[in-house]
Motif scaffolding. Structure first.
Motif, PDB file in Angstrom:
ATOM      1  N   ARG A  67      24.325 -17.054  17.159  1.00  0.00           N
ATOM      2  CA  ARG A  67      24.677 -17.914  16.029  1.00  0.00           C
ATOM      3  C   ARG A  67      25.599 -17.176  15.080  1.00  0.00           C
ATOM      4  N   ASP A  68      26.392 -17.951  14.374  1.00  0.00           N
ATOM      5  CA  ASP A  68      27.265 -17.431  13.324  1.00  0.00           C
ATOM      6  C   ASP A  68      26.954 -18.265  12.084  1.00  0.00           C
ATOM      7  N   ASN A  69      26.123 -17.717  11.216  1.00  0.00           N
ATOM      8  CA  ASN A  69      25.691 -18.490  10.050  1.00  0.00           C
ATOM      9  C   ASN A  69      26.840 -18.755   9.080  1.00  0.00           C
ATOM     10  N   ALA A  70      27.827 -17.886   9.088  1.00  0.00           N
ATOM     11  CA  ALA A  70      28.983 -18.115   8.216  1.00  0.00           C
ATOM     12  C   ALA A  70      29.750 -19.361   8.644  1.00  0.00           C
ATOM     13  N   LYS A  71      29.697 -19.650   9.936  1.00  0.00           N
ATOM     14  CA  LYS A  71      30.380 -20.832  10.466  1.00  0.00           C
ATOM     15  C   LYS A  71      29.423 -22.003  10.684  1.00  0.00           C
ATOM     16  N   ASN A  72      28.131 -21.779  10.401  1.00  0.00           N
ATOM     17  CA  ASN A  72      27.142 -22.836  10.592  1.00  0.00           C
ATOM     18  C   ASN A  72      27.163 -23.346  12.035  1.00  0.00           C
ATOM     19  N   THR A  73      27.268 -22.408  12.961  1.00  0.00           N
ATOM     20  CA  THR A  73      27.461 -22.733  14.379  1.00  0.00           C
ATOM     21  C   THR A  73      26.528 -21.895  15.243  1.00  0.00           C
ATOM     22  N   VAL A  74      26.020 -22.524  16.287  1.00  0.00           N
ATOM     23  CA  VAL A  74      25.210 -21.827  17.278  1.00  0.00           C
ATOM     24  C   VAL A  74      25.869 -22.004  18.643  1.00  0.00           C
ATOM     25  N   TYR A  75      25.713 -20.992  19.485  1.00  0.00           N
ATOM     26  CA  TYR A  75      26.371 -20.970  20.782  1.00  0.00           C
ATOM     27  C   TYR A  75      25.354 -20.792  21.900  1.00  0.00           C
ATOM     28  N   LEU A  76      25.754 -21.219  23.082  1.00  0.00           N
ATOM     29  CA  LEU A  76      24.978 -20.945  24.284  1.00  0.00           C
ATOM     30  C   LEU A  76      25.958 -20.508  25.369  1.00  0.00           C
ATOM     31  N   ARG A  77      25.925 -19.243  25.681  1.00  0.00           N
ATOM     32  CA  ARG A  77      26.739 -18.715  26.760  1.00  0.00           C
ATOM     33  C   ARG A  77      25.951 -18.842  28.051  1.00  0.00           C
ATOM     34  N   MET A  78      26.539 -19.495  29.032  1.00  0.00           N
ATOM     35  CA  MET A  78      25.849 -19.745  30.301  1.00  0.00           C
ATOM     36  C   MET A  78      26.634 -19.097  31.427  1.00  0.00           C
ATOM     37  N   ASN A  79      26.062 -18.099  32.042  1.00  0.00           N
ATOM     38  CA  ASN A  79      26.680 -17.396  33.173  1.00  0.00           C
ATOM     39  C   ASN A  79      25.950 -17.724  34.473  1.00  0.00           C
ATOM     40  N   SER A  80      26.614 -17.443  35.569  1.00  0.00           N
ATOM     41  CA  SER A  80      26.014 -17.639  36.895  1.00  0.00           C
ATOM     42  C   SER A  80      25.369 -19.015  37.021  1.00  0.00           C
ATOM     43  N   LEU A  81      26.108 -20.020  36.657  1.00  0.00           N
ATOM     44  CA  LEU A  81      25.563 -21.372  36.641  1.00  0.00           C
ATOM     45  C   LEU A  81      25.173 -21.836  38.044  1.00  0.00           C
ATOM     46  N   LYS A  82      24.107 -22.617  38.078  1.00  0.00           N
ATOM     47  CA  LYS A  82      23.567 -23.151  39.325  1.00  0.00           C
ATOM     48  C   LYS A  82      23.587 -24.678  39.268  1.00  0.00           C
ATOM     49  N   PRO A  83      23.595 -25.324  40.417  1.00  0.00           N
ATOM     50  CA  PRO A  83      23.552 -26.802  40.402  1.00  0.00           C
ATOM     51  C   PRO A  83      22.350 -27.350  39.630  1.00  0.00           C
ATOM     52  N   GLU A  84      21.244 -26.641  39.652  1.00  0.00           N
ATOM     53  CA  GLU A  84      20.055 -27.103  38.928  1.00  0.00           C
ATOM     54  C   GLU A  84      20.188 -26.977  37.412  1.00  0.00           C
ATOM     55  N   ASP A  85      21.262 -26.364  36.937  1.00  0.00           N
ATOM     56  CA  ASP A  85      21.543 -26.334  35.496  1.00  0.00           C
ATOM     57  C   ASP A  85      22.236 -27.615  35.029  1.00  0.00           C
ATOM     58  N   THR A  86      22.607 -28.469  35.952  1.00  0.00           N
ATOM     59  CA  THR A  86      23.259 -29.724  35.595  1.00  0.00           C
ATOM     60  C   THR A  86      22.351 -30.572  34.720  1.00  0.00           C
ATOM     61  N   ALA A  87      22.852 -30.962  33.555  1.00  0.00           N
ATOM     62  CA  ALA A  87      22.053 -31.722  32.593  1.00  0.00           C
ATOM     63  C   ALA A  87      22.921 -32.053  31.381  1.00  0.00           C
ATOM     64  N   VAL A  88      22.381 -32.883  30.506  1.00  0.00           N
ATOM     65  CA  VAL A  88      22.950 -33.040  29.172  1.00  0.00           C
ATOM     66  C   VAL A  88      22.274 -32.007  28.280  1.00  0.00           C
ATOM     67  N   TYR A  89      23.067 -31.215  27.610  1.00  0.00           N
ATOM     68  CA  TYR A  89      22.556 -30.143  26.759  1.00  0.00           C
ATOM     69  C   TYR A  89      22.612 -30.578  25.297  1.00  0.00           C
ATOM     70  N   TYR A  90      21.491 -30.388  24.618  1.00  0.00           N
ATOM     71  CA  TYR A  90      21.353 -30.785  23.224  1.00  0.00           C
ATOM     72  C   TYR A  90      21.097 -29.576  22.342  1.00  0.00           C
ATOM     73  N   CYS A  91      21.747 -29.582  21.203  1.00  0.00           N
ATOM     74  CA  CYS A  91      21.507 -28.600  20.162  1.00  0.00           C
ATOM     75  C   CYS A  91      20.528 -29.205  19.166  1.00  0.00           C
ATOM     76  N   ALA A  92      19.662 -28.368  18.583  1.00  0.00           N
ATOM     77  CA  ALA A  92      18.692 -28.868  17.624  1.00  0.00           C
ATOM     78  C   ALA A  92      18.430 -27.838  16.542  1.00  0.00           C
ATOM     79  N   ALA A  93      18.127 -28.339  15.345  1.00  0.00           N
ATOM     80  CA  ALA A  93      17.798 -27.479  14.209  1.00  0.00           C
ATOM     81  C   ALA A  93      16.326 -27.640  13.870  1.00  0.00           C
ATOM     82  N   SER A  94      15.654 -26.515  13.746  1.00  0.00           N
ATOM     83  CA  SER A  94      14.222 -26.536  13.482  1.00  0.00           C
ATOM     84  C   SER A  94      13.938 -26.695  11.996  1.00  0.00           C
ATOM     85  N   SER A  95      12.724 -27.106  11.698  1.00  0.00           N
ATOM     86  CA  SER A  95      12.266 -27.163  10.314  1.00  0.00           C
ATOM     87  C   SER A  95      11.729 -25.804   9.869  1.00  0.00           C
ATOM     88  N   SER A  96      11.673 -24.850  10.791  1.00  0.00           N
ATOM     89  CA  SER A  96      11.123 -23.520  10.532  1.00  0.00           C
ATOM     90  C   SER A  96      12.194 -22.445  10.659  1.00  0.00           C
TER      91      SER A  96
END
Length: 124
Positions: free
Chosen positions: A72-101
């Motif tokens: 994450r980069d809090n200065a940019k208010n942005t979170v990232y997910l780096r995904m390497n060595s991707l597999k067919p079973e990684d196929t999906a819709v990916y959602y970002c979420a912010a916790s209350s904690s």
């Protein structure tokens, strides 16, 4: 209006890499844990990764551990997910979420704000 907007998804081949981004607007999430989840048709939403409010601690699902990295980069208010060595079973819709904690959780009930999702498709 609070928004989380994911980007960076696409169609790749097995073994390739992608970096997803989640840009927040409407308020700052620098004091909130952030997470990534994914979902395929007919299945429940699945936890992928989470990060504490200050980025010091991360947590991963066993299925992605060693291949995915959340940051994450809090200065940019942005979170990232780096995904390497991707597999067919990684196929999906990916959602970002912010916790209350400040601290990560793998339970989607702990997350208050959600993005609209970005499709990741990995071909074999």
């Amino acid at each position: 209006q609070v928004q989380l907007v994911e980007s960076g998804g696409g169609l790749v081949q097995a073994g390739d890499s992608l970096r997803l981004s989640c840009a927040a607007s409407g308020r700052t999430f620098s004091s909130n844990a952030m997470g990534w989840f994914r979902q395929t048709p007919g299945k429940e939403r699945e936890f992928v990764a989470a990060i504490n409010w200050n980025g010091a601690t991360t947590y991963y699902a066993n299925s992605v551990k060693g291949r995915f990295t959340i940051s994450r980069d809090n200065a940019k208010n942005t979170v990232y997910l780096r995904m390497n060595s991707l597999k067919p079973e990684d196929t999906a819709v990916y959602y970002c979420a912010a916790s209350s904690s400040r601290y990560y959780s793998s339970s989607d009930s702990e997350y208050t704000y959600w993005g609209q999702g970005t499709q990741v498709t990995v071909s074999s």
